[in-house]
Design a protein around this motif. Sequence first.
Motif, mmCIF file in Angstrom:
data_model
loop_
_atom_site.group_PDB
_atom_site.id
_atom_site.type_symbol
_atom_site.label_atom_id
_atom_site.label_comp_id
_atom_site.label_asym_id
_atom_site.label_seq_id
_atom_site.Cartn_x
_atom_site.Cartn_y
_atom_site.Cartn_z
ATOM 1 N N SER A 143 1.046 -1.227 0.057
ATOM 2 C CA SER A 143 -0.166 0.346 0.098
ATOM 3 C C SER A 143 0.324 1.622 0.196
ATOM 4 O O SER A 143 1.586 1.537 0.306
ATOM 5 C CB SER A 143 -0.493 0.079 1.248
ATOM 6 N N VAL A 144 0.673 2.417 -0.680
ATOM 7 C CA VAL A 144 1.290 3.384 -0.816
ATOM 8 C C VAL A 144 0.185 4.389 -0.740
ATOM 9 O O VAL A 144 -0.656 5.024 -1.197
ATOM 10 C CB VAL A 144 2.487 3.808 -2.531
ATOM 11 N N PRO A 145 0.547 5.587 0.200
ATOM 12 C CA PRO A 145 -0.231 6.748 1.136
ATOM 13 C C PRO A 145 -0.192 7.766 0.473
ATOM 14 O O PRO A 145 1.210 7.346 -0.130
ATOM 15 C CB PRO A 145 -0.591 6.369 2.305
ATOM 16 N N VAL A 146 -0.946 8.143 -0.103
ATOM 17 C CA VAL A 146 -1.055 9.897 -1.694
ATOM 18 C C VAL A 146 -0.927 10.666 -0.202
ATOM 19 O O VAL A 146 -1.651 11.014 0.984
ATOM 20 C CB VAL A 146 -1.639 10.418 -1.889
ATOM 21 N N PRO A 147 0.523 11.656 -0.333
ATOM 22 C CA PRO A 147 0.787 12.575 0.500
ATOM 23 C C PRO A 147 0.662 13.549 0.367
ATOM 24 O O PRO A 147 -0.089 14.025 -0.755
ATOM 25 C CB PRO A 147 2.374 12.804 -0.095
ATOM 26 N N ASN A 148 0.605 14.556 1.489
ATOM 27 C CA ASN A 148 0.284 15.888 1.216
ATOM 28 C C ASN A 148 -1.392 16.055 0.545
ATOM 29 O O ASN A 148 -1.216 17.226 -0.417
ATOM 30 C CB ASN A 148 1.451 16.834 -0.203
ATOM 31 N N VAL A 149 -2.519 15.694 0.967
ATOM 32 C CA VAL A 149 -4.048 15.844 -0.114
ATOM 33 C C VAL A 149 -4.182 16.675 0.947
ATOM 34 O O VAL A 149 -4.178 17.423 2.693
ATOM 35 C CB VAL A 149 -4.370 14.923 0.592
ATOM 36 N N PRO A 150 -5.152 18.165 0.772
ATOM 37 C CA PRO A 150 -5.415 19.580 0.971
ATOM 38 C C PRO A 150 -6.835 18.835 1.756
ATOM 39 O O PRO A 150 -6.973 17.932 1.508
ATOM 40 C CB PRO A 150 -5.755 20.191 0.058
ATOM 41 N N ASP A 151 -6.745 20.013 3.052
ATOM 42 C CA ASP A 151 -7.719 19.325 3.957
ATOM 43 C C ASP A 151 -9.030 20.488 3.192
ATOM 44 O O ASP A 151 -9.484 21.622 3.696
ATOM 45 C CB ASP A 151 -6.943 20.616 5.554
ATOM 46 N N ASP A 152 -9.612 19.788 2.624
ATOM 47 C CA ASP A 152 -10.955 20.539 1.918
ATOM 48 C C ASP A 152 -12.466 18.468 2.060
ATOM 49 O O ASP A 152 -11.762 17.670 0.849
ATOM 50 C CB ASP A 152 -10.684 20.787 0.538
ATOM 51 N N ARG A 153 -13.176 19.247 2.193
ATOM 52 C CA ARG A 153 -14.430 17.654 2.730
ATOM 53 C C ARG A 153 -14.478 18.022 1.587
ATOM 54 O O ARG A 153 -15.177 16.629 1.365
ATOM 55 C CB ARG A 153 -15.124 17.975 3.648
ATOM 56 N N SER A 154 -14.799 18.876 0.822
ATOM 57 C CA SER A 154 -15.494 18.771 -1.230
ATOM 58 C C SER A 154 -14.806 18.068 -1.618
ATOM 59 O O SER A 154 -14.211 17.811 -2.823
ATOM 60 C CB SER A 154 -15.878 20.002 -1.106
ATOM 61 N N LEU A 155 -13.452 17.906 -1.609
ATOM 62 C CA LEU A 155 -12.610 17.305 -2.633
ATOM 63 C C LEU A 155 -12.471 15.774 -3.491
ATOM 64 O O LEU A 155 -12.684 14.832 -2.419
ATOM 65 C CB LEU A 155 -10.708 16.869 -1.540
ATOM 66 N N VAL A 156 -12.281 16.040 -4.174
ATOM 67 C CA VAL A 156 -12.882 14.945 -5.437
ATOM 68 C C VAL A 156 -11.405 14.462 -5.284
ATOM 69 O O VAL A 156 -11.037 15.340 -6.415
ATOM 70 C CB VAL A 156 -14.099 15.442 -6.643
ATOM 71 N N ARG A 157 -11.689 13.260 -5.502
ATOM 72 C CA ARG A 157 -10.291 12.475 -6.452
ATOM 73 C C ARG A 157 -9.993 11.509 -7.237
ATOM 74 O O ARG A 157 -11.168 9.933 -7.153
ATOM 75 C CB ARG A 157 -8.994 12.035 -5.057
ATOM 76 N N TYR A 158 -9.270 10.798 -7.976
ATOM 77 C CA TYR A 158 -8.700 10.508 -9.078
ATOM 78 C C TYR A 158 -7.485 10.428 -9.080
ATOM 79 O O TYR A 158 -6.670 10.580 -9.432
ATOM 80 C CB TYR A 158 -9.632 10.448 -10.870
ATOM 81 N N GLY A 159 -7.265 8.340 -9.272
ATOM 82 C CA GLY A 159 -5.579 8.178 -9.044
ATOM 83 C C GLY A 159 -5.460 6.918 -10.408
ATOM 84 O O GLY A 159 -6.337 6.223 -11.203
ATOM 85 N N HIS A 160 -4.052 7.125 -10.813
ATOM 86 C CA HIS A 160 -3.928 5.885 -12.128
ATOM 87 C C HIS A 160 -2.536 5.746 -11.658
ATOM 88 O O HIS A 160 -1.625 6.772 -11.309
ATOM 89 C CB HIS A 160 -4.136 6.625 -13.129
ATOM 90 N N ALA A 161 -2.511 5.200 -12.486
ATOM 91 C CA ALA A 161 -0.498 4.798 -12.479
ATOM 92 C C ALA A 161 -0.350 5.415 -13.181
ATOM 93 O O ALA A 161 -1.127 4.872 -14.433
ATOM 94 C CB ALA A 161 -0.795 2.662 -12.321
ATOM 95 N N PHE A 162 0.659 5.619 -13.278
ATOM 96 C CA PHE A 162 1.309 6.285 -14.017
ATOM 97 C C PHE A 162 3.109 6.739 -14.184
ATOM 98 O O PHE A 162 3.456 6.908 -12.878
ATOM 99 C CB PHE A 162 0.848 7.734 -13.876
#
Length: 347
Positions: A143-162
């Motif tokens: 497992s690899v956590p994503v760092p430096n995620v903004p503190d925003d409860r409305s945040l929408v996220r999409y991830g991909h291997a790149f």
Amino acid sequence: MLTPSLRTLSLAALLALTTAGCLPSCQKREDKTLLPADSTSRALALTLRADTLETVWTNGPDKGLALTFPRTVRFSTTGDTVWIADAQANRLVALDTAGTVLDSVSGVFNIPMLAGFRGDTLVVFSAGVNRFDLVAGGRVVRSVPVPNVPDDRSLVRYGHAFGPGFAVKMGGRKTDPFVLVLDAAGREVRRVPLSGKLWRNAGLLRTPLSNGRSDTLYSLVGFVPVVDRIVGDRVDSVALVGFDSPKLDQRRRFLLEESDAPLLTTSAAPMPGGRLFVSNIRPGWLAVDVYDGGRLTHRLLGGREALNLEFLVEDVDVHRAADGSYRIATVQAKPRPLAMLYRWQGR
């Protein structure tokens, strides 16, 4: 990632626009004028005869495939396995190309979204906890956590291997949209700002190769007929010339602040060589547009047209077989959760 409730709200807005009308006594008529670029696109689309896709199989709860909200679908790198991520059940399901269930993985994901492959290892982005999970042999091996995620409860996220690492697209009411590129260890490499508001950048991240080994990242757009192509720090918008939709006129009215933005596309699958397969929303049937270099070359329809205002394809993926034909996998959550596999001979 858009939650089921947000996507339902977006679809409801689209259907309200699609079904809206006037009584005979109503004197005011909707202005259906198109933007010049959209008028050109519609003219091109009308010159192309649609091909009917061959349905290989359909699978869902009524046939033993337990799905609640299938959100993403991906072919394995070899094309012999179809993976599905259920964002509500927090579960992955693998099927062979005959539609038979091969494997199921659950228990550790939080709003999972299929993000690509590393060889035989499946990469999953758990949007609810900002983490990439690597799955092999039916279990999470890393497992690899994503760092430096903004503190925003409305945040929408999409991830991909790149590339050798990962990429995450983020945006919210308090956060201007951007793409965060990470190395294989999950360390931040760079941030790429994206123009426009959150709605402009709603859409998955993809690469032409499912293993992510590409220097080009595609940022899909749900409300405008373009895709954003990211190379390094540079972002280029590629117009989809030939894109047509029953509510294309809503684009012009939106720019004039006379209408809400229309929901035009849901997902797309880039292919090596510049081909792009784009899911084009229709109220009841599958429509896939094929583009070469941003220009429409083929229109594909799945099965018979039947009006169903709840219907929405959540995701599409494409794999080219050794004989030159294409397999097209789709998932939908409404009107009932289903996975489908189609075949197109290709031209």
